[in-house]
Design an enzyme around this catalytic site. Structure first.
Site, PDB file in Angstrom:
ATOM      1  N   TYR A 138       0.811  -1.202   0.000  1.00  0.00           N
ATOM      2  CA  TYR A 138       0.000   0.000   0.000  1.00  0.00           C
ATOM      3  C   TYR A 138       0.857   1.269   0.000  1.00  0.00           C
ATOM      4  O   TYR A 138       0.446   2.301  -0.530  1.00  0.00           O
ATOM      5  CB  TYR A 138      -0.913   0.024   1.230  1.00  0.00           C
ATOM      6  CG  TYR A 138      -1.992  -1.029   1.202  1.00  0.00           C
ATOM      7  CD1 TYR A 138      -1.677  -2.376   1.303  1.00  0.00           C
ATOM      8  CD2 TYR A 138      -3.320  -0.679   1.071  1.00  0.00           C
ATOM      9  CE1 TYR A 138      -2.660  -3.345   1.274  1.00  0.00           C
ATOM     10  CE2 TYR A 138      -4.314  -1.639   1.052  1.00  0.00           C
ATOM     11  CZ  TYR A 138      -3.977  -2.978   1.153  1.00  0.00           C
ATOM     12  OH  TYR A 138      -4.962  -3.930   1.119  1.00  0.00           O
ATOM     13  N   LYS A 188       3.635 -15.257   4.360  1.00  0.00           N
ATOM     14  CA  LYS A 188       3.845 -16.134   3.208  1.00  0.00           C
ATOM     15  C   LYS A 188       5.341 -16.357   3.054  1.00  0.00           C
ATOM     16  O   LYS A 188       5.942 -16.140   2.004  1.00  0.00           O
ATOM     17  CB  LYS A 188       3.234 -15.504   1.949  1.00  0.00           C
ATOM     18  CG  LYS A 188       3.127 -16.440   0.745  1.00  0.00           C
ATOM     19  CD  LYS A 188       2.230 -17.631   0.988  1.00  0.00           C
ATOM     20  CE  LYS A 188       2.144 -18.480  -0.297  1.00  0.00           C
ATOM     21  NZ  LYS A 188       1.504 -19.786  -0.040  1.00  0.00           N
ATOM     22  N   ASP A 220      -2.521 -18.393   2.867  1.00  0.00           N
ATOM     23  CA  ASP A 220      -3.512 -19.184   2.136  1.00  0.00           C
ATOM     24  C   ASP A 220      -4.151 -20.235   3.043  1.00  0.00           C
ATOM     25  O   ASP A 220      -5.367 -20.475   2.993  1.00  0.00           O
ATOM     26  CB  ASP A 220      -2.908 -19.816   0.882  1.00  0.00           C
ATOM     27  CG  ASP A 220      -1.547 -20.448   1.125  1.00  0.00           C
ATOM     28  OD1 ASP A 220      -0.977 -20.283   2.223  1.00  0.00           O
ATOM     29  OD2 ASP A 220      -1.038 -21.105   0.198  1.00  0.00           O
ATOM     30  N   ASP A 244      -5.956  -6.954   5.404  1.00  0.00           N
ATOM     31  CA  ASP A 244      -7.096  -6.371   4.711  1.00  0.00           C
ATOM     32  C   ASP A 244      -8.023  -7.478   4.199  1.00  0.00           C
ATOM     33  O   ASP A 244      -9.247  -7.433   4.378  1.00  0.00           O
ATOM     34  CB  ASP A 244      -6.584  -5.522   3.543  1.00  0.00           C
ATOM     35  CG  ASP A 244      -7.659  -4.607   2.964  1.00  0.00           C
ATOM     36  OD1 ASP A 244      -8.805  -4.653   3.434  1.00  0.00           O
ATOM     37  OD2 ASP A 244      -7.339  -3.852   2.030  1.00  0.00           O
ATOM     38  N   ASP A 248     -11.873  -8.880   5.998  1.00  0.00           N
ATOM     39  CA  ASP A 248     -13.116  -8.870   5.228  1.00  0.00           C
ATOM     40  C   ASP A 248     -13.720 -10.266   5.160  1.00  0.00           C
ATOM     41  O   ASP A 248     -14.948 -10.434   5.203  1.00  0.00           O
ATOM     42  CB  ASP A 248     -12.864  -8.343   3.818  1.00  0.00           C
ATOM     43  CG  ASP A 248     -12.773  -6.822   3.765  1.00  0.00           C
ATOM     44  OD1 ASP A 248     -12.753  -6.199   4.848  1.00  0.00           O
ATOM     45  OD2 ASP A 248     -12.705  -6.262   2.664  1.00  0.00           O
TER      46      ASP A 248
END
Length: 349
Positions: A138, A188, A220, A244, A248
């Site tokens: 970001y 990751k 994942d 993020d 959600d």
């Protein structure tokens, strides 16, 4: 009581509608707060030519806390990135040093059928995601360019330094210490060097928290486990991008994105509190928005920035009681308007 200043930035779409209900709840508690409104996002761009005008930023800096709605609207999508409404929230995070995002997710009794999961699985959810806010893709270098073959290419740099990782890791460990003493770090590391540094630094910080049980999980797998067996999670700490997405996902596990509040905290003491949902321009002005996330964000503001835990708990209990009493906005399968949902919470309060 000492008057404390709350900056109120409703923003765009349903933002002003849900923030108005949070204001009603705060006013009903008569806590001696002073509120001052400011423009952000598309609303600010339309009036001033910038999504985060200087006067808005100045208000945020002198406030004790910021109550934020949402930003974004399709009519601004063609603007250069620096002028898009979303830059308001990114700019506030950067300028106020808000590096830690606290996102709780738990299922309120009565919303089992609203969850995308089976009721017996959904009711086990009670977790907190600690998301880093000021690094990652970001805020890394980004842009467009042409390859040697003349092809258009976009790039976004994922980056963290060890200080950034260590400070969010400490927030994760402290949050875990206030809960069950279990912390899961999500990365990751099997693919990304950024994540390998993340894991290394988290392990180093863990030495200062011997009472906390630390585990690691690839993002994942975490996404899969969040729908398979969410009850196994308590406190999760992760980077900006992964946090993020996972928060959600957690929102739908507990029934609706309209139920999840958040707090953005830093080192200055000024926190920013907002529902995690967007501006939802398709339903703006129709009275369909769920104000619960904004109301619960106000509760988080009382707890974290204003040090008023008792009224914060009252608000949370009132939201739970309103839902248990059958109050539902359309996202939860009901017919309550935004204002009617606010009425139900006030009645419970």
């Amino acid at each position: 009581m000492t008057h404390r200043l709350v900056a109120v930035f409703g923003g765009d779409g349903i933002g002003p509608e849900v923030v108005a209900q949070a204001r009603r709840v705060l006013d009903a508690l008569d806590l001696g707060l002073t509120f001052e409104e400011g423009l952000v996002g598309g609303a600010a761009y339309g009036r001033t030519g910038h999504p985060l005008p200087p006067e808005t930023l100045a208000l945020a800096r002198r406030a004790d806390a910021v109550l934020f709605g949402a930003v974004g609207a399709p009519e601004y999508d063609a603007l250069e990135r620096a002028l898009r409404p979303e830059q308001a929230i990114l700019g506030l995070r950067k300028e106020l040093g808000l590096f830690a995002n606290i996102r709780p997710a738990r299922l309120f009794a009565g919303l089992e059928d609203a969850s995308a999961l089976r009721p017996e699985i959904a009711r086990t959810i009670d977790l907190v995601i600690v998301r880093e806010l000021t690094g990652d893709v970001y805020f890394g270098d980004k842009g467009r360019r042409r390859t040697k073959k003349g092809l258009r290419e976009g790039y976004d740099l994922m980056r963290y330094d060890e200080v950034e990782v260590a400070r969010i890791a400490r927030v994760g460990f402290e949050t875990a210490a206030s809960r069950s003493g279990r912390l899961l770090s999500v990365d990751k590391a099997n693919v990304l060097d950024t994540s390998q540094l993340w894991r290394d630094v988290v392990n180093e910080v863990a030495l200062d928290y011997p009472a906390i049980k630390l585990q690691h999980m690839y993002v994942d797998n975490a996404a899969m486990q969040l729908v398979r067996a969410p009850g196994q999670f308590d406190t999760i700490v992760t980077g900006n991008l992964f946090g993020d997405i996972l928060s959600d996902q957690a929102a739908m596990c507990v029934g609706s994105i309209g139920m999840l509040p958040s707090a953005a905290l830093g080192e200055t003491g000024v926190g920013l509190y907002e529902p995690i949902h967007g501006s939802a321009p398709d339903i703006a002005g129709q009275g369909k928005a769920n104000p619960c996330a904004a109301i619960l964000s106000a509760a988080m503001m009382l707890r974290h920035s204003l040090r008023l835990p008792e009224p914060a708990e009252r608000i949370e209990r009132a939201v739970g009681a309103a839902i248990a009493g059958g109050a539902r906005t359309p996202d939860l399968g009901g017919e309550c308007t935004t204002g009617a949902m606010g009425d139900a919470v006030l009645a419970a309060l």
